[in-house]
Design a protein around this motif. Structure first.
Motif, PDB file in Angstrom:
ATOM      1  N   ILE A   1     -56.775  13.753  49.831  1.00 30.91           N
ATOM      2  CA  ILE A   1     -56.775  13.531  51.294  1.00 30.91           C
ATOM      3  C   ILE A   1     -58.221  13.712  52.053  1.00 30.91           C
ATOM      4  O   ILE A   1     -58.283  13.045  52.972  1.00 30.91           O
ATOM      5  CB  ILE A   1     -55.646  14.725  52.006  1.00 30.91           C
ATOM      6  CG1 ILE A   1     -54.183  14.073  51.436  1.00 30.91           C
ATOM      7  CG2 ILE A   1     -55.811  14.418  53.470  1.00 30.91           C
ATOM      8  CD1 ILE A   1     -53.259  15.090  51.893  1.00 30.91           C
TER       9      ILE A   1
ATOM     10  N   PRO B   1     -52.590  11.927  54.861  1.00 34.42           N
ATOM     11  CA  PRO B   1     -51.476  13.004  54.868  1.00 34.42           C
ATOM     12  C   PRO B   1     -50.279  12.423  55.572  1.00 34.42           C
ATOM     13  O   PRO B   1     -50.307  11.491  56.340  1.00 34.42           O
ATOM     14  CB  PRO B   1     -52.393  14.015  55.904  1.00 34.42           C
ATOM     15  CG  PRO B   1     -53.315  13.076  56.622  1.00 34.42           C
ATOM     16  CD  PRO B   1     -53.722  11.825  55.867  1.00 34.42           C
ATOM     17  N   THR B   2     -48.983  13.115  55.366  1.00 39.01           N
ATOM     18  CA  THR B   2     -48.011  12.784  55.993  1.00 39.01           C
ATOM     19  C   THR B   2     -47.963  13.399  57.305  1.00 39.01           C
ATOM     20  O   THR B   2     -47.556  12.515  58.377  1.00 39.01           O
ATOM     21  CB  THR B   2     -46.719  13.429  55.438  1.00 39.01           C
ATOM     22  OG1 THR B   2     -46.898  13.004  53.911  1.00 39.01           O
ATOM     23  CG2 THR B   2     -45.507  13.192  55.938  1.00 39.01           C
TER      24      THR B   2
ATOM     25  N   LEU C   1     -51.858  20.552  58.039  1.00 35.82           N
ATOM     26  CA  LEU C   1     -51.953  19.310  57.141  1.00 35.82           C
ATOM     27  C   LEU C   1     -50.806  19.521  56.118  1.00 35.82           C
ATOM     28  O   LEU C   1     -50.490  20.528  55.408  1.00 35.82           O
ATOM     29  CB  LEU C   1     -53.174  19.278  56.296  1.00 35.82           C
ATOM     30  CG  LEU C   1     -53.548  18.408  55.293  1.00 35.82           C
ATOM     31  CD1 LEU C   1     -53.720  16.904  56.138  1.00 35.82           C
ATOM     32  CD2 LEU C   1     -54.560  18.276  54.367  1.00 35.82           C
ATOM     33  N   SER C   2     -49.945  18.453  56.029  1.00 37.48           N
ATOM     34  CA  SER C   2     -48.853  18.317  54.985  1.00 37.48           C
ATOM     35  C   SER C   2     -49.008  17.006  54.383  1.00 37.48           C
ATOM     36  O   SER C   2     -49.359  15.881  55.006  1.00 37.48           O
ATOM     37  CB  SER C   2     -47.750  18.470  55.852  1.00 37.48           C
ATOM     38  OG  SER C   2     -47.352  19.721  56.576  1.00 37.48           O
ATOM     39  N   LYS C   3     -48.539  16.949  53.093  1.00 37.16           N
ATOM     40  CA  LYS C   3     -48.447  15.619  52.264  1.00 37.16           C
ATOM     41  C   LYS C   3     -46.889  15.784  51.663  1.00 37.16           C
ATOM     42  O   LYS C   3     -46.575  16.512  50.662  1.00 37.16           O
ATOM     43  CB  LYS C   3     -49.474  15.536  51.429  1.00 37.16           C
ATOM     44  CG  LYS C   3     -49.491  14.467  50.457  1.00 37.16           C
ATOM     45  CD  LYS C   3     -49.456  13.061  51.162  1.00 37.16           C
ATOM     46  CE  LYS C   3     -49.571  11.815  50.452  1.00 37.16           C
ATOM     47  NZ  LYS C   3     -49.702  10.604  51.316  1.00 37.16           N
TER      48      LYS C   3
ATOM     49  N   TYR D   1     -44.245  13.697  48.987  1.00 39.37           N
ATOM     50  CA  TYR D   1     -44.156  12.315  48.102  1.00 39.37           C
ATOM     51  C   TYR D   1     -42.547  12.394  47.802  1.00 39.37           C
ATOM     52  O   TYR D   1     -41.710  13.430  47.833  1.00 39.37           O
ATOM     53  CB  TYR D   1     -44.692  12.690  46.755  1.00 39.37           C
ATOM     54  CG  TYR D   1     -46.477  12.762  46.934  1.00 39.37           C
ATOM     55  CD1 TYR D   1     -46.932  11.536  46.863  1.00 39.37           C
ATOM     56  CD2 TYR D   1     -47.120  13.839  46.759  1.00 39.37           C
ATOM     57  CE1 TYR D   1     -48.310  11.523  46.849  1.00 39.37           C
ATOM     58  CE2 TYR D   1     -48.504  13.902  46.906  1.00 39.37           C
ATOM     59  CZ  TYR D   1     -49.080  12.588  46.913  1.00 39.37           C
ATOM     60  OH  TYR D   1     -50.503  12.546  46.799  1.00 39.37           O
TER      61      TYR D   1
ATOM     62  N   THR E   1     -54.168  17.135  45.507  1.00 43.66           N
ATOM     63  CA  THR E   1     -53.818  16.533  46.360  1.00 43.66           C
ATOM     64  C   THR E   1     -54.605  16.416  47.712  1.00 43.66           C
ATOM     65  O   THR E   1     -55.031  15.578  48.643  1.00 43.66           O
ATOM     66  CB  THR E   1     -52.352  16.596  46.714  1.00 43.66           C
ATOM     67  OG1 THR E   1     -51.802  16.494  45.546  1.00 43.66           O
ATOM     68  CG2 THR E   1     -51.787  15.981  48.060  1.00 43.66           C
TER      69      THR E   1
ATOM     70  N   TRP F   1     -42.976  18.332  49.000  1.00 42.51           N
ATOM     71  CA  TRP F   1     -44.300  18.605  49.850  1.00 42.51           C
ATOM     72  C   TRP F   1     -45.159  19.013  48.986  1.00 42.51           C
ATOM     73  O   TRP F   1     -45.124  20.298  48.565  1.00 42.51           O
ATOM     74  CB  TRP F   1     -43.864  19.636  51.102  1.00 42.51           C
ATOM     75  CG  TRP F   1     -43.037  18.774  51.935  1.00 42.51           C
ATOM     76  CD1 TRP F   1     -41.528  19.280  52.215  1.00 42.51           C
ATOM     77  CD2 TRP F   1     -43.247  18.289  52.971  1.00 42.51           C
ATOM     78  NE1 TRP F   1     -40.898  18.173  53.073  1.00 42.51           N
ATOM     79  CE2 TRP F   1     -41.864  17.797  53.809  1.00 42.51           C
ATOM     80  CE3 TRP F   1     -44.477  17.764  53.562  1.00 42.51           C
ATOM     81  CZ2 TRP F   1     -42.131  17.158  54.854  1.00 42.51           C
ATOM     82  CZ3 TRP F   1     -44.515  17.177  54.526  1.00 42.51           C
ATOM     83  CH2 TRP F   1     -43.401  16.719  55.444  1.00 42.51           C
ATOM     84  N   SER F   2     -46.175  18.312  48.651  1.00 35.84           N
ATOM     85  CA  SER F   2     -47.076  18.624  47.897  1.00 35.84           C
ATOM     86  C   SER F   2     -48.076  19.600  48.450  1.00 35.84           C
ATOM     87  O   SER F   2     -48.846  20.651  47.710  1.00 35.84           O
ATOM     88  CB  SER F   2     -48.018  17.610  47.401  1.00 35.84           C
ATOM     89  OG  SER F   2     -48.987  17.931  46.507  1.00 35.84           O
TER      90      SER F   2
ATOM     91  N   THR G   1     -55.825   9.092  49.691  1.00 41.83           N
ATOM     92  CA  THR G   1     -54.673   8.935  50.346  1.00 41.83           C
ATOM     93  C   THR G   1     -54.642   9.683  51.798  1.00 41.83           C
ATOM     94  O   THR G   1     -55.488  10.516  52.084  1.00 41.83           O
ATOM     95  CB  THR G   1     -53.776   9.752  49.445  1.00 41.83           C
ATOM     96  OG1 THR G   1     -52.287   9.487  49.794  1.00 41.83           O
ATOM     97  CG2 THR G   1     -53.792  11.283  49.284  1.00 41.83           C
TER      98      THR G   1
END
Length: 420
Positions: A93, A100-101, A11-13, A15, A89, A62-63, A98
């Protein structure tokens, strides 16, 4: 049958700072096309992370980055880390606030979330209407919600204001109702952020008791984010330690808390506003050496270095000293010396705070620095910015080493005997 409640994989997020668009319609279309194919955004740079103390050439942060973990059904899990580590964050998710990226989340059951104050409530609706709205979002029938209504209202203590629009509630009332709704409606997973800090001490204790009941008695899964290590340790069995958007460690809660408190960035602190820059914090012994271990017979001093950018800066600070179980031992703040701070000129200044010898018990201590205005407005809390160990001095104890003595402090009084 698997008993995994939540599984997080890769998992990555990310902004994007500043302007959200990529600058051209063609690039926006490429980004959209990549997203519908389940591919990574082609315009995100590789290798950036969420370190707030360093500058980057990229405007992408990358949060969260490559997060992996599993949580079993019925587990109470604490999520800990410094400000900006990615805790909130992650919860957003997991709560589907929100997306995830990259990466994916799989889980079993309905999720009830208590994130920021106001999340999930419509301000124009009454408390009663918001209870039914939240239940409907969770997929509950009206009769099911009605059955829980009295319990929710009684727990929140807002019966008198139940039919008043929640926009008129105080922050404390808002949180009490929000927690009561999240904890009592029939969800399999309960996610709670640091919002409990808004409530009073009695209500926080009540909430922790309810979360324990939800987890142990009802077998529901609870994820709990808090900076209160005592609450995390008393309630959770497992913990996840996040640092700069990555999972640093997962495991037994006592072990993870100890690891978190002892992995501090020594000496250097980083905060800047228009009036001043906070540069470092150190523990000095009587010879002015920076130390991380002292005996309680030594007179230690805490030194905070601050560079002022203007004359008469609007600044102050508080040194909060915690023991290993994160109990507050003492707080020292500059409100006592505001007259001196108001006379400061542009330049570098060192604030020396002495501690009396034979005052601290044996053990590990952690310092958090609260930076604020002279009026008390909080700018920043720099958590666990210095750790040090105090060893018992057996000389003053009659030559008998006993290690840690009972109590938060360790006084050696001069006892006088008067025979009458």
């Amino acid at each position: 049958m698997s008993n995994i409640a939540i599984k997080v994989e890769n998992l990555s997020k990310a902004y994007q700072l500043g302007q959200i668009g990529t600058g051209t319609i063609s690039r926006d279309l490429e980004r959209w096309y990549a997203r519908i194919r389940g591919k990574e955004d082609p315009f995100l740079r590789i290798g950036e992370n969420n370190n707030q103390n360093t500058k980057s050439e990229s405007n992408v942060v990358w949060s969260l980055k490559d997060i992996d973990f599993e949580i079993d059904q019925g587990d109470a899990v604490g999520i800990i880390g410094r400000n900006g580590a990615g805790k909130s964050t992650l919860l957003k998710i997991l709560s589907k606030v929100t997306a995830p990226t990259t990466g994916k989340i799989s889980g079993k059951g309905r999720i009830a979330s208590l994130l920021e104050v106001g999340t999930g409530f419509h301000p124009e609706l009454s408390g009663r209407e918001n209870i039914f709205l939240n239940g409907a979002i969770l997929g509950m029938r009206k009769k099911e919600i009605q059955r829980k209504l009295d319990e929710i209202v009684d727990f929140a203590g807002i019966e008198r204001y139940l039919d008043t629009p929640v926009k008129r509630y105080s922050s404390g009332m808002y949180v009490r109702l929000a927690f009561a709704v999240a904890a009592h409606l029939e969800s399999e997973i309960l996610i709670v952020d640091e919002v409990l800090a808004v409530g009073d001490a009695e209500f926080q204790k009540k909430c922790l008791g309810k979360m324990g009941e939800v987890s142990k008695g009802e077998g529901r899964t609870v994820l709990f984010v808090s900076h209160n290590m005592l609450a995390i340790r008393s309630f959770c069995k497992k913990a996840i330690f996040l640092k700069n958007g990555k999972v640093e460690e997962v495991g037994n809660v006592t072990q993870i808390i100890s690891s978190y408190l002892n992995r501090t960035d020594k000496h250097i602190i980083s905060f800047e506003n228009e009036d001043f820059i906070a540069e470092s914090i150190e523990i000095l012994n009587k010879n002015n050496f920076i130390v991380e271990t002292i005996t309680n017979g030594e007179r230690l001093r805490i030194k905070v270095r601050i560079r002022t950018k203007v004359n008469n800066p609007n600044m102050g600070f508080c040194i909060a000293l915690y023991n290993e179980t994160q109990e507050l031992v003492t707080c020292i703040n500059t409100f006592h010396i505001n007259s001196f701070i108001s006379d400061l000129e542009i330049g570098t200044h060192e604030f020396i705070v002495p501690f009396q010898e034979y005052i601290l018990n044996e053990g590990r201590y952690h310092i958090s620095l609260h930076l604020n205005s002279r009026q008390g407005t909080l700018y920043e809390i720099i958590e666990n910015c210095y750790s040090f160990t105090v060893l018992d001095d057996d000389v003053r104890r009659g030559g008998i080493y006993r290690g840690e003595w009972p109590g938060a402090i360790s006084l050696v009084p001069e006892i006088k005997i008067e025979s009458i």
